[in-house]
Scaffold this motif. Structure first.
Motif, short mmCIF file in Angstrom:
data_model
loop_
_atom_site.label_atom_id
_atom_site.label_comp_id
_atom_site.label_asym_id
_atom_site.label_seq_id
_atom_site.Cartn_x
_atom_site.Cartn_y
_atom_site.Cartn_z
N MET A 94 0.83 -1.20 0.00
CA MET A 94 0.00 0.00 0.00
C MET A 94 0.87 1.25 0.00
SD MET A 94 -2.97 -1.39 0.00
CE MET A 94 -4.04 -0.01 0.25
N MET A 95 0.37 2.30 -0.61
CA MET A 95 1.06 3.59 -0.59
C MET A 95 1.02 4.15 0.83
SD MET A 95 -0.20 5.54 -3.97
CE MET A 95 -0.20 4.75 -5.54
N SER A 96 2.13 4.73 1.25
CA SER A 96 2.17 5.28 2.60
C SER A 96 1.75 6.75 2.63
CB SER A 96 3.57 5.12 3.19
OG SER A 96 4.52 5.78 2.38
N ASP A 97 1.61 7.33 1.46
CA ASP A 97 1.20 8.73 1.34
C ASP A 97 -0.25 8.85 1.82
OD1 ASP A 97 0.60 11.28 0.62
OD2 ASP A 97 0.99 11.04 -1.51
N GLY A 98 -0.48 9.66 2.81
CA GLY A 98 -1.82 9.82 3.36
C GLY A 98 -2.80 10.45 2.39
N LYS A 105 3.56 0.45 -6.85
CA LYS A 105 3.83 -0.17 -8.16
C LYS A 105 4.26 -1.62 -7.96
CE LYS A 105 6.65 0.15 -12.25
NZ LYS A 105 8.02 0.27 -12.63
N ASP A 106 5.19 -1.87 -7.04
CA ASP A 106 5.65 -3.24 -6.78
C ASP A 106 4.52 -4.09 -6.21
OD1 ASP A 106 8.18 -2.60 -7.64
OD2 ASP A 106 8.98 -2.27 -5.63
N GLY A 107 3.71 -3.51 -5.34
CA GLY A 107 2.58 -4.23 -4.76
C GLY A 107 1.58 -4.64 -5.82
N LEU A 108 1.29 -3.73 -6.74
CA LEU A 108 0.34 -4.04 -7.81
C LEU A 108 0.88 -5.12 -8.75
CD1 LEU A 108 -2.44 -3.38 -8.87
CD2 LEU A 108 -1.44 -1.58 -10.26
N GLU A 109 2.17 -5.06 -9.08
CA GLU A 109 2.77 -6.09 -9.93
C GLU A 109 2.70 -7.45 -9.25
OE1 GLU A 109 6.75 -5.03 -11.09
OE2 GLU A 109 6.07 -3.22 -12.11
N LEU A 110 2.97 -7.48 -7.95
CA LEU A 110 2.89 -8.72 -7.19
C LEU A 110 1.46 -9.27 -7.21
CD1 LEU A 110 4.06 -10.82 -5.18
CD2 LEU A 110 3.49 -9.20 -3.36
N LEU A 111 0.49 -8.41 -6.96
CA LEU A 111 -0.91 -8.84 -6.95
C LEU A 111 -1.36 -9.33 -8.32
CD1 LEU A 111 -2.51 -6.08 -4.71
CD2 LEU A 111 -1.88 -8.41 -4.06
N ASP A 166 -1.31 -5.08 8.43
CA ASP A 166 -2.03 -3.85 8.77
C ASP A 166 -3.43 -3.90 8.18
OD1 ASP A 166 -1.80 -1.74 6.17
OD2 ASP A 166 -0.30 -3.36 6.26
N VAL A 167 -4.35 -3.29 8.86
CA VAL A 167 -5.78 -3.39 8.52
C VAL A 167 -6.04 -2.93 7.09
CG1 VAL A 167 -8.09 -2.56 9.10
CG2 VAL A 167 -6.47 -3.13 10.92
N ARG A 168 -5.45 -1.83 6.70
CA ARG A 168 -5.69 -1.28 5.36
C ARG A 168 -5.24 -2.26 4.27
NH1 ARG A 168 -2.89 4.23 3.88
NH2 ARG A 168 -2.28 3.27 1.97
N SER A 169 -4.06 -2.85 4.42
CA SER A 169 -3.56 -3.81 3.45
C SER A 169 -4.40 -5.07 3.44
CB SER A 169 -2.10 -4.20 3.75
OG SER A 169 -1.25 -3.11 3.61
N ASN A 170 -4.76 -5.53 4.63
CA ASN A 170 -5.55 -6.75 4.75
C ASN A 170 -6.90 -6.61 4.07
OD1 ASN A 170 -6.50 -9.29 6.13
ND2 ASN A 170 -4.50 -8.98 7.11
N VAL A 171 -7.58 -5.49 4.30
CA VAL A 171 -8.87 -5.25 3.67
C VAL A 171 -8.71 -5.13 2.15
CG1 VAL A 171 -10.75 -3.56 3.44
CG2 VAL A 171 -9.92 -4.22 5.70
N ALA A 172 -7.68 -4.43 1.71
CA ALA A 172 -7.44 -4.26 0.27
C ALA A 172 -7.15 -5.61 -0.40
CB ALA A 172 -6.28 -3.30 0.04
N LEU A 173 -6.39 -6.46 0.27
CA LEU A 173 -6.11 -7.79 -0.28
C LEU A 173 -7.38 -8.63 -0.39
CD1 LEU A 173 -2.80 -8.78 1.54
CD2 LEU A 173 -3.13 -8.47 -0.92
#
Length: 187
Positions: A94-98, A105-111, A166-173
């Motif tokens: 997830m992007m850390s920018d609030g 980019k790496d996260g999306l490629e992995l997904l 983290d909750v945000r990543s878990n929900v997004a996944l």
């Protein structure tokens, strides 16, 4: 994404067809089409034949024997090892920018890579289920194979959820893979 070519490759290989003709018909990147062809061969969806230094492919409409299934599963496990390494190398998806929301980019490629693998496994599960229903494959063997493939997907998903707690990543996944886990559970 390589799996976008799979359906069309299977459509145009009802008769023997040369590799270059498949690539030409599919359009897109030659390397992606060839990678897709090679994965379909490993998965037991295509058979190949060489004639005068040219490769020809044809759709294979029969269940895999034990050795073919084991070889395909080994191939899936090799990709799974790669995915696990990528999960370990990617500290966050997830992007850390609030101010922005979304995947890195790496996260999306992995997904996307994991998504393709899930699509392939789902394709194989559907095929095994079909052969089970029309009684070409014995029911206990079909169920055992389906269970092994589901365990393959579950291991990847558990690794993802454990790595990004983290909750945000878990929900997004869970949202990202929601449709695929639903497909697998409905079989």
């Amino acid at each position: 994404m390589v799996t976008i070519h799979d359906d069309y490759i299977l459509f145009c290989t009802s008769q023997w067809i040369e590799k270059k003709d498949i690539v030409e018909r599919c359009g897109g990147s030659e390397s992606e089409v060839i990678e897709s062809i090679n994965r379909l061969v490993y998965m037991g969806f295509l058979e190949s034949r060489t004639l005068k230094n040219n490769l020809f492919y044809k759709k294979l409409d029969k269940p895999q024997n034990h050795d073919q299934f084991s070889l395909m599963l080994d191939n899936f496990l090799d990709y799974q090892k790669y995915e696990i390494e990528m999960i370990q190398k990617t500290p966050t998806i997830m992007m850390s920018d609030g101010g922005r929301f979304g995947f890195t980019k790496d996260g999306l490629e992995l997904l996307e890579h994991i998504q393709e693998e899930i699509n392939r496994v789902t394709m194989v599960i559907s095929r095994i289920d079909h052969f089970d229903k029309i009684r070409i494959l014995q029911h206990p063997i079909a169920q055992q194979r389906i269970k092994r493939l589901q365990n393959h997907i579950n291991r990847i998903m558990e690794m993802m959820l454990d790595s990004y707690k983290d909750v945000r990543s878990n929900v997004a996944l869970q949202e990202y893979f929601k449709t695929h886990t639903g497909k697998i559970n409905s079989l």
